[in-house]
Design a protein around this motif. Structure first.
Motif, PDB file in Angstrom:
ATOM      1  N   THR A  45      77.074  55.144 -55.722  1.00  0.00           N
ATOM      2  CA  THR A  45      76.337  55.723 -54.592  1.00  0.00           C
ATOM      3  C   THR A  45      75.109  54.866 -54.267  1.00  0.00           C
ATOM      4  O   THR A  45      74.763  54.674 -53.092  1.00  0.00           O
ATOM      5  N   SER A  63      74.967  61.362 -51.552  1.00  0.00           N
ATOM      6  CA  SER A  63      76.283  61.486 -52.176  1.00  0.00           C
ATOM      7  C   SER A  63      77.122  62.531 -51.439  1.00  0.00           C
ATOM      8  O   SER A  63      76.665  63.631 -51.183  1.00  0.00           O
ATOM      9  N   ASP A  85      84.112  60.208 -51.115  1.00  0.00           N
ATOM     10  CA  ASP A  85      84.018  60.339 -52.569  1.00  0.00           C
ATOM     11  C   ASP A  85      85.174  61.206 -53.054  1.00  0.00           C
ATOM     12  O   ASP A  85      85.229  62.401 -52.774  1.00  0.00           O
ATOM     13  N   GLU A 113      84.350  55.995 -53.105  1.00  0.00           N
ATOM     14  CA  GLU A 113      84.113  56.134 -54.537  1.00  0.00           C
ATOM     15  C   GLU A 113      85.334  56.808 -55.159  1.00  0.00           C
ATOM     16  O   GLU A 113      85.959  57.644 -54.538  1.00  0.00           O
TER      17      GLU A 113
HETATM   18 MG    MG Z   1      78.496  58.665 -56.682  1.00  0.00          MG
END
Ligand code: MG
Ligand code: ADP
Length: 162
Positions: A45, A63, A85, A113
């Motif tokens: 992040t 995030s 993410d 991510e």
């Molecule tokens: Mg992260």
């Protein structure tokens, strides 16, 4: 054009990781895909904050762990930057498959991510970044260009010295 070029950087402070992200971010164009792989706390992040800032995001990136996708825009051309993410993704559902396919076929920059969670869905050309916590504030970032497009991107980054 060489494929699977690899370059390793070591950083010693979050700011250094962010600056590296900023350098790469300033080179990103619509359609680029950056995959950030590494354990919790590795700096994914942190690097993304730099990427988004360097790219020119108006908003300050946070995030997206609870939302899965955060979308950013920039003033100059109204383009999009998607921060995905997949940490909480247990299985790739139909809704997700559709949503992600739209992203991959769209015209934004994409940073992911936990990309290994959707490995089978990932477009083949991507810049893969493996982040490792080496203890304290030291982080190792291994950049691997998989494909021609990401190879050109990594080449430009290396010319800037990272
Ligand atoms: Mg992260
Ligand atoms: P991830 O998204 O991979 O879970 P984060 O970027 O959210 O990781 O968190 C990384 C943590 O490690 C932050 O608390 C940050 O301050 C810390 N840190 C220490 N040294 C570094 C470094 N060199 N690069 C990036 N983060 C670092």
């Amino acid at each position: 054009m060489k494929n699977n070029v690899t370059i390793t950087w070591i950083t010693h402070h979050p700011d250094e990781t962010e600056r590296l992200g900023e350098q790469l971010g300033s080179l990103l164009a619509a359609g680029d895909l950056i995959c950030l792989s590494g354990d919790l706390g590795a700096g994914k992040t942190c690097l993304t904050r730099g990427l988004a800032r360097g790219w020119g995001a108006i908003q300050h990136p946070t995030s997206p762990t609870f939302t899965l996708i955060n979308e950013y825009t920039r003033h100059q051309d109204g383009q999009r930057f998607y921060h995905v993410d997949c940490y909480r993704l247990e299985g790739v559902t139909d809704a997700w498959t559709t949503g992600l396919d739209d992203l991959f076929n769209g015209d934004g920059v994409i940073v992911i991510e936990w990309p290994e969670r959707i490995h089978d869905m990932l477009p083949s050309d991507r810049l893969w970044v493996q982040l490792t916590d080496r203890g304290g504030d030291e982080r190792e970032l291994i950049f691997t260009a998989v494909g021609e497009r990401s190879g050109r991107l990594l080449g430009k980054l290396s010319l800037r010295g990272g």
